[in-house]
Motif scaffolding. Structure first.
Motif, mmCIF file in Angstrom:
data_model
loop_
_atom_site.group_PDB
_atom_site.id
_atom_site.type_symbol
_atom_site.label_atom_id
_atom_site.label_comp_id
_atom_site.label_asym_id
_atom_site.label_seq_id
_atom_site.Cartn_x
_atom_site.Cartn_y
_atom_site.Cartn_z
ATOM 1 N N ALA A 1 0.826 -1.206 0.000
ATOM 2 C CA ALA A 1 0.000 0.000 0.000
ATOM 3 C C ALA A 1 0.861 1.257 0.000
ATOM 4 N N PHE A 2 1.969 1.230 0.731
ATOM 5 C CA PHE A 2 2.868 2.391 0.754
ATOM 6 C C PHE A 2 3.423 2.655 -0.639
ATOM 7 N N TYR A 3 3.878 1.619 -1.328
ATOM 8 C CA TYR A 3 4.481 1.822 -2.643
ATOM 9 C C TYR A 3 3.462 2.205 -3.709
ATOM 10 N N ASP A 4 2.194 2.097 -3.404
ATOM 11 C CA ASP A 4 1.150 2.560 -4.320
ATOM 12 C C ASP A 4 0.846 4.043 -4.143
ATOM 13 N N THR A 5 1.391 4.665 -3.097
ATOM 14 C CA THR A 5 1.168 6.087 -2.855
ATOM 15 C C THR A 5 2.194 6.921 -3.618
ATOM 16 N N PRO A 6 1.911 8.210 -3.837
ATOM 17 C CA PRO A 6 2.910 9.068 -4.494
ATOM 18 C C PRO A 6 4.241 9.111 -3.742
ATOM 19 N N LEU A 7 4.181 9.173 -2.403
ATOM 20 C CA LEU A 7 5.423 9.194 -1.638
ATOM 21 C C LEU A 7 6.185 7.885 -1.811
ATOM 22 N N GLY A 8 5.471 6.767 -1.818
ATOM 23 C CA GLY A 8 6.115 5.478 -2.023
ATOM 24 C C GLY A 8 6.756 5.363 -3.392
ATOM 25 N N GLN A 9 6.106 5.914 -4.413
ATOM 26 C CA GLN A 9 6.672 5.878 -5.758
ATOM 27 C C GLN A 9 7.940 6.722 -5.850
ATOM 28 N N VAL A 10 7.955 7.845 -5.133
ATOM 29 C CA VAL A 10 9.168 8.672 -5.097
ATOM 30 C C VAL A 10 10.285 7.932 -4.380
ATOM 31 N N ALA A 11 9.964 7.311 -3.241
ATOM 32 C CA ALA A 11 10.969 6.559 -2.494
ATOM 33 C C ALA A 11 11.557 5.449 -3.351
ATOM 34 N N ARG A 12 10.700 4.713 -4.040
ATOM 35 C CA ARG A 12 11.178 3.640 -4.919
ATOM 36 C C ARG A 12 12.108 4.184 -5.979
ATOM 37 N N ARG A 13 11.725 5.278 -6.614
ATOM 38 C CA ARG A 13 12.539 5.828 -7.700
ATOM 39 C C ARG A 13 13.907 6.300 -7.198
ATOM 40 N N LEU A 14 13.927 6.946 -6.041
ATOM 41 C CA LEU A 14 15.188 7.472 -5.518
ATOM 42 C C LEU A 14 16.129 6.358 -5.059
ATOM 43 N N ILE A 15 15.568 5.330 -4.432
ATOM 44 C CA ILE A 15 16.402 4.199 -3.995
ATOM 45 C C ILE A 15 16.872 3.407 -5.208
ATOM 46 N N LEU A 16 15.985 3.194 -6.163
ATOM 47 C CA LEU A 16 16.345 2.421 -7.352
ATOM 48 C C LEU A 16 17.461 3.112 -8.135
ATOM 49 N N ARG A 17 17.465 4.429 -8.146
ATOM 50 C CA ARG A 17 18.529 5.161 -8.846
ATOM 51 C C ARG A 17 19.893 4.848 -8.247
#
Length: 235
Positions: free
Chosen positions: A10-26
């Motif tokens: 549920a967290f990764y489905d939120t806008p904040l979760g998507q930002v966190a995923r993108r920044l860590i994945l980078r």
């Protein structure tokens, strides 16, 4: 937020979760730019990151601890395993790369888990750990998935790795953006990363550490001039 897979998803489905995923994945991609032909294990809750890696790998498995629960990933053909942290059901030296995210902080016992990771990793393999930084807001905010379980100082991660026969090779960090559900903050996530890395590097939300497999452990010296090296066949 509880540390089970439903809340993590549920967290990764939120806008904040998507930002966190993108920044860590980078930052993850900077450590692992080319994964062609590699066999990858993601331990903890790794599907948000494995999605971006699976297309070029020979094999990828999402291993989720039983106490945290599991989801079918990907939905079309599940590559998920539900396991106990001290008994990973894989043969020795199976994986070239192991990604641990939302796994270390939730582990009941750290050393048995890391011994299993050591066992299933090839001799030339790498493990990359994403772990919450004890000094960060992400380790304290209730809505943050990195606030569940134990956070770490860098020295604690370094000690854990060395005691379980890993050699830290690369340190990095991510998530300088505050863990707030603000549209403006979400839109400016990359800017926060640049500013935070320059001005307050110790306050990143997560540590990223890449480590190699070692056959040697260094016990605490009896005095400042004496060190003993012990050859080990297993951690």
């Amino acid at each position: 937020m509880h540390g089970d897979v439903q809340h993590l998803q549920a967290f990764y489905d939120t806008p904040l979760g998507q930002v966190a995923r993108r920044l860590i994945l980078r930052r993850l991609r900077m450590a692992w730019p080319d994964l062609r032909g590699q066999r990858i294990l993601g331990y903890g809750f790794a599907p948000p990151y494995l999605r971006a890696l699976s297309g070029e790998c020979e094999r990828v498995i999402a291993d989720m601890p039983a106490r945290q629960g599991a989801i079918a990933w990907p939905p079309q053909r599940s590559l998920t395993a539900l396991t106990e942290e001290d008994a990973l059901p894989f043969a020795d030296a199976t994986f070239d790369r192991i990604l641990i995210v939302h796994g270390l902080e939730a582990a009941e016992t750290l050393r048995p888990l890391m011994r299993q990771v050591w066992r299933v990793m090839t001799s030339a393999g790498r493990v990359l750990i994403v772990a919450p930084n004890r000094a960060s807001l992400w380790a304290q905010a209730e809505r943050s998935p990195f606030a569940q379980g134990r956070p770490f100082h860098r020295g604690q991660l370094d000690q854990l790795l060395r005691e379980t026969l890993f050699s830290p090779e690369r340190w990095d960090s991510a998530l300088f953006v505050p863990p707030l559900n603000s549209r403006r903050l979400v839109r400016t996530g990359t800017g926060w990363e640049r500013i935070g890395r320059a001005l307050w590097p110790r306050l990143a939300g997560v540590h990223l550490v890449e480590a190699s497999k070692s056959l040697y452990t260094v016990p605490p010296p009896e005095n400042a001039k004496q060190k003993k090296f012990i050859l080990a066949t297993q951690p």
